[in-house]
Write a protein that holds these residues in place. Structure first.
Motif, PDB file in Angstrom:
ATOM      1  N   ALA A 140       0.864  -1.267   0.186  1.00  0.00           N
ATOM      2  CA  ALA A 140       0.258  -0.026  -0.193  1.00  0.00           C
ATOM      3  C   ALA A 140       0.824   1.575  -0.308  1.00  0.00           C
ATOM      4  N   ASN A 141       2.388   1.039   0.691  1.00  0.00           N
ATOM      5  CA  ASN A 141       2.779   2.282   0.836  1.00  0.00           C
ATOM      6  C   ASN A 141       3.991   2.279  -0.409  1.00  0.00           C
ATOM      7  N   ASN A 142       4.087   1.962  -1.932  1.00  0.00           N
ATOM      8  CA  ASN A 142       4.615   2.225  -2.758  1.00  0.00           C
ATOM      9  C   ASN A 142       3.422   1.265  -4.301  1.00  0.00           C
ATOM     10  N   VAL A 143       3.065   2.350  -3.966  1.00  0.00           N
ATOM     11  CA  VAL A 143       2.223   2.117  -5.148  1.00  0.00           C
ATOM     12  C   VAL A 143       2.481   3.225  -6.059  1.00  0.00           C
ATOM     13  N   ALA A 144       2.569   2.529  -7.668  1.00  0.00           N
ATOM     14  CA  ALA A 144       3.312   3.158  -8.147  1.00  0.00           C
ATOM     15  C   ALA A 144       2.462   3.836  -9.372  1.00  0.00           C
ATOM     16  N   THR A 145       2.379   4.890  -9.921  1.00  0.00           N
ATOM     17  CA  THR A 145       1.511   5.946 -11.239  1.00  0.00           C
ATOM     18  C   THR A 145       2.054   5.878 -12.107  1.00  0.00           C
ATOM     19  N   GLY A 146       2.910   5.128 -12.252  1.00  0.00           N
ATOM     20  CA  GLY A 146       3.398   5.096 -14.003  1.00  0.00           C
ATOM     21  C   GLY A 146       5.569   4.194 -13.852  1.00  0.00           C
ATOM     22  N   VAL A 147       5.479   4.129 -14.480  1.00  0.00           N
ATOM     23  CA  VAL A 147       6.636   3.524 -14.953  1.00  0.00           C
ATOM     24  C   VAL A 147       7.571   5.133 -15.105  1.00  0.00           C
ATOM     25  N   SER A 148       8.955   5.628 -13.848  1.00  0.00           N
ATOM     26  CA  SER A 148       9.723   6.420 -13.917  1.00  0.00           C
ATOM     27  C   SER A 148      11.419   6.167 -14.669  1.00  0.00           C
ATOM     28  N   THR A 149      11.589   6.475 -15.929  1.00  0.00           N
ATOM     29  CA  THR A 149      12.549   6.080 -17.036  1.00  0.00           C
ATOM     30  C   THR A 149      13.970   6.908 -16.379  1.00  0.00           C
ATOM     31  N   ASP A 150      13.645   7.300 -15.496  1.00  0.00           N
ATOM     32  CA  ASP A 150      15.068   7.903 -14.736  1.00  0.00           C
ATOM     33  C   ASP A 150      15.222   6.799 -13.614  1.00  0.00           C
ATOM     34  N   LYS A 151      14.240   6.712 -13.041  1.00  0.00           N
ATOM     35  CA  LYS A 151      14.318   5.262 -11.727  1.00  0.00           C
ATOM     36  C   LYS A 151      15.412   4.011 -12.359  1.00  0.00           C
ATOM     37  N   ILE A 152      14.776   3.930 -13.601  1.00  0.00           N
ATOM     38  CA  ILE A 152      14.795   2.863 -13.997  1.00  0.00           C
ATOM     39  C   ILE A 152      16.533   2.589 -14.414  1.00  0.00           C
ATOM     40  N   ILE A 153      16.865   4.051 -15.266  1.00  0.00           N
ATOM     41  CA  ILE A 153      17.812   4.212 -15.057  1.00  0.00           C
ATOM     42  C   ILE A 153      19.161   3.985 -14.405  1.00  0.00           C
ATOM     43  N   GLY A 154      18.230   4.909 -12.961  1.00  0.00           N
ATOM     44  CA  GLY A 154      19.670   4.824 -12.067  1.00  0.00           C
ATOM     45  C   GLY A 154      19.260   3.524 -11.375  1.00  0.00           C
ATOM     46  N   GLN A 155      18.869   2.554 -11.640  1.00  0.00           N
ATOM     47  CA  GLN A 155      19.141   0.867 -11.127  1.00  0.00           C
ATOM     48  C   GLN A 155      19.965   0.566 -11.789  1.00  0.00           C
ATOM     49  N   LEU A 156      20.870   1.070 -12.354  1.00  0.00           N
ATOM     50  CA  LEU A 156      21.621   0.141 -14.130  1.00  0.00           C
ATOM     51  C   LEU A 156      22.695  -0.774 -12.801  1.00  0.00           C
ATOM     52  N   SER A 157      23.595  -0.053 -11.275  1.00  0.00           N
ATOM     53  CA  SER A 157      24.431  -0.141 -10.694  1.00  0.00           C
ATOM     54  C   SER A 157      23.729  -1.305  -9.719  1.00  0.00           C
ATOM     55  N   ALA A 158      22.667  -1.314  -9.219  1.00  0.00           N
ATOM     56  CA  ALA A 158      21.773  -2.171  -8.529  1.00  0.00           C
ATOM     57  C   ALA A 158      22.297  -3.445  -8.095  1.00  0.00           C
ATOM     58  N   THR A 159      22.741  -4.286  -8.554  1.00  0.00           N
ATOM     59  CA  THR A 159      23.338  -5.287  -8.552  1.00  0.00           C
ATOM     60  C   THR A 159      24.386  -5.621  -9.056  1.00  0.00           C
ATOM     61  N   PHE A 160      25.465  -4.978  -9.629  1.00  0.00           N
ATOM     62  CA  PHE A 160      26.725  -5.022 -10.612  1.00  0.00           C
ATOM     63  C   PHE A 160      27.143  -3.670  -9.032  1.00  0.00           C
ATOM     64  N   THR A 161      28.742  -5.018  -8.752  1.00  0.00           N
ATOM     65  CA  THR A 161      27.765  -5.890  -8.017  1.00  0.00           C
ATOM     66  C   THR A 161      26.824  -6.482  -6.892  1.00  0.00           C
ATOM     67  N   PRO A 162      26.500  -7.043  -7.297  1.00  0.00           N
ATOM     68  CA  PRO A 162      25.625  -7.526  -5.275  1.00  0.00           C
ATOM     69  C   PRO A 162      26.151  -7.988  -4.608  1.00  0.00           C
ATOM     70  N   VAL A 163      28.023  -8.179  -4.156  1.00  0.00           N
ATOM     71  CA  VAL A 163      28.646  -7.698  -3.089  1.00  0.00           C
ATOM     72  C   VAL A 163      28.375  -6.782  -2.915  1.00  0.00           C
ATOM     73  N   ARG A 164      27.782  -5.320  -3.396  1.00  0.00           N
ATOM     74  CA  ARG A 164      28.430  -4.116  -2.430  1.00  0.00           C
ATOM     75  C   ARG A 164      27.138  -3.355  -2.037  1.00  0.00           C
ATOM     76  N   ASN A 165      26.100  -3.982  -2.577  1.00  0.00           N
ATOM     77  CA  ASN A 165      24.363  -3.267  -1.453  1.00  0.00           C
ATOM     78  C   ASN A 165      24.077  -4.555  -0.522  1.00  0.00           C
ATOM     79  N   ALA A 166      24.476  -5.761  -0.461  1.00  0.00           N
ATOM     80  CA  ALA A 166      24.282  -6.613  -0.282  1.00  0.00           C
ATOM     81  C   ALA A 166      23.461  -5.749   2.283  1.00  0.00           C
ATOM     82  N   TYR A 167      22.708  -5.907   2.591  1.00  0.00           N
ATOM     83  CA  TYR A 167      22.465  -5.735   4.114  1.00  0.00           C
ATOM     84  C   TYR A 167      23.669  -6.536   5.099  1.00  0.00           C
ATOM     85  N   VAL A 168      24.003  -5.653   5.524  1.00  0.00           N
ATOM     86  CA  VAL A 168      25.095  -5.740   6.405  1.00  0.00           C
ATOM     87  C   VAL A 168      24.752  -6.199   7.998  1.00  0.00           C
ATOM     88  N   SER A 169      24.470  -7.209   8.693  1.00  0.00           N
ATOM     89  CA  SER A 169      23.456  -7.455   9.921  1.00  0.00           C
ATOM     90  C   SER A 169      25.369  -6.631  11.019  1.00  0.00           C
TER      91      SER A 169
END
Length: 459
Positions: free
Chosen positions: A315-344
């Motif tokens: 309910a708190n993350n409803v998208a009103t449309g596809v954001s091109t800027d946000k999509i492009i901003g995710q280019l490094s989200a999983t490159f590489t997965p090591v960098r953005n992992a949660y650190v307990s």
């Protein structure tokens, strides 16, 4: 259909078509991987009793119920056993305030996501395997909690994934002196310890299924696997966890690149791999979801407000449309997965964060080197190129997928890249032909590993 046929090779980078070199040393290596994985998970479980903020409560409930062959469905609320675990363990989130431990019963509305089991849309293989085994382990007295037992079993899932990856590297002719450092380097990262082992979550299965998809691809290409087994494996891993679409897409891209220029195959055989990518999306959108709904129909609700899609995470993350800027901003989200992992919390220190950054740089450097110039064989080079492409595309793809198909505004978490990690390890190892590279990665692995052990022991 993907008919089997000979594969053209590069004259400058001949493929190693010899039999796989596998002997007692490799079995010892796999045993060492198992021991190391169990030790790291045990150290983490000893100091991290709280539930993970990444929906572990919902996954714990699924695991417990699946252990009794009771599969939760959409609109189901979390059961009392899981709620009791959450109340007594709490949740690793600063804003979370839960009920007291030890109550006779709990109201699901007092917990995360109003107590809805938001994991119920997933297929049950991981949960059944882990739940049944955890129940048996608790029954014989090895552990007093199914959550602790399931977390420890995560070490077995991780070891299985890395052992299959070790064999995959053997199939590609990668030397053991290159396999060992990159395997150790990955094993001591928060990505492997937290996301791929030490919490109850279907993500724990992703590295193993990704490795199996890659192994089937390489075996098929080498003529050691009948063509019909390849789509069967791909479909099978998709039914374990839908995120495996990334590993299958990378394997499909690899086959397209390898087959498209093959002069000793018919046009149909060369073009057949092109059907993998659109076939995956068609299967995901039109087949797997209806099959899940047919097998596990959602629970009816008396009021629309009691439906699972009203849980806060939706309910708190409803998208009103596809954001091109946000999509492009995710280019490094999983490159590489090591960098953005949660650190307990038990793993957190300036040394740990520095080690994560250094490890990430090492993997990026090795991936690019393997894709551009260093890989010994054409198979290794094209596998590295497909892996780099998939790692870069994963973030934009999932952000677009969430917004367009689910109307949800979510960034892509690094853990979604877990199915690609076996391919990442293989590609990194293929770039380590020189002794200097082996020593560099070994030193980084030793430093980060020692720091991680010190952090977990002293937490």
């Amino acid at each position: 259909m993907i008919p089997s046929s000979p594969v053209a090779t590069s004259p400058s980078r001949p493929d190693d078509s010899a039999a796989v070199s596998w002997n007692r040393v490799d079995w010892v290596a796999c045993a060492a991987i198992l021991v190391a994985a169990l030790v790291m998970v045990a150290l983490h479980a000893r100091t991290y009793e709280t539930l993970s903020p990444i929906d572990e409560l919902q996954h714990v409930d699924y695991m417990i119920r699946a252990g009794d062959f009771d599969i939760p469905v959409r609109n189901d609320r979390v059961g009392q056993e899981a709620l009791s675990e959450a109340a007594c363990r709490s949740v690793d989130s600063p804003s979370y305030v839960g009920p007291l431990c030890g109550l006779d019963s709990y109201d699901p509305n007092d917990f995360q996501e109003r107590g809805f089991n938001t994991a119920a849309s997933q297929f049950p293989p991981y949960y059944v395997i882990t739940g049944v085994t955890a129940r048996a382990v608790v029954a014989v007295g090895l552990f007093g909690s199914k959550v602790t037992a399931a977390r420890m079993l995560g070490g077995v899932w991780l070891a299985a994934a890395l052992s299959v990856t070790w064999y995959l590297m053997a199939c590609l002719g990668i030397r053991r002196r290159a396999r060992a450092p990159v395997t150790a380097l990955l094993l001591v990262t928060p990505l492997a310890i937290f996301h791929a082992a030490a919490t109850v979550n279907a993500d724990v299965s992703l590295m193993l299924t990704g490795a199996l998809a890659a192994l089937a691809t390489i075996k098929y290409e080498a003529g050691r696997l009948r063509w019909w087994w390849l789509p069967a494996v791909y479909v099978g891993v998709l039914f374990v966890e839908a995120t495996n679409i990334l590993a299958i897409a990378a394997c499909g891209l690899y086959l397209v690149a390898r087959r498209i220029g093959a002069t000793d195959s018919s046009p149909l055989q060369r073009l057949a791999p092109l059907t993998i990518l659109p076939g995956l999306l068609l299967f995901r959108l039109e087949i797997s979801t209806p099959v899940h709904e047919w097998l596990f129909p959602q629970s009816p609700v008396d009021d629309a407000s009691d439906a699972m899609f009203n849980a806060p995470m939706f309910a708190n993350n409803v998208a009103t449309g596809v954001s091109t800027d946000k999509i492009i901003g995710q280019l490094s989200a999983t490159f590489t997965p090591v960098r953005n992992a949660y650190v307990s919390p038990p793993m957190r220190s300036s040394w740990t964060f520095a080690g994560v950054e250094l490890t990430n740089w090492v993997f990026i450097a090795l991936l690019i080197a393997a894709a551009v110039a260093v890989a010994t064989t054409a198979r290794q080079a094209w596998l590295a190129r497909a892996t780099v492409a998939a790692l870069l595309a994963a973030g934009p793809f999932y952000t677009f997928y969430f917004a367009y198909f689910s109307s949800q505004d979510f960034g892509t978490p690094a853990r979604f890249g877990l199915p690609l990690v076996p391919l990442m390890i293989v590609s990194a190892a293929s770039a380590m032909d020189k002794r200097s590279a082996v020593w560099m990665v070994s030193v980084v692995a030793a430093i980060t590993g020692i720091n991680m052990v010190i952090q977990l022991v002293g937490a």
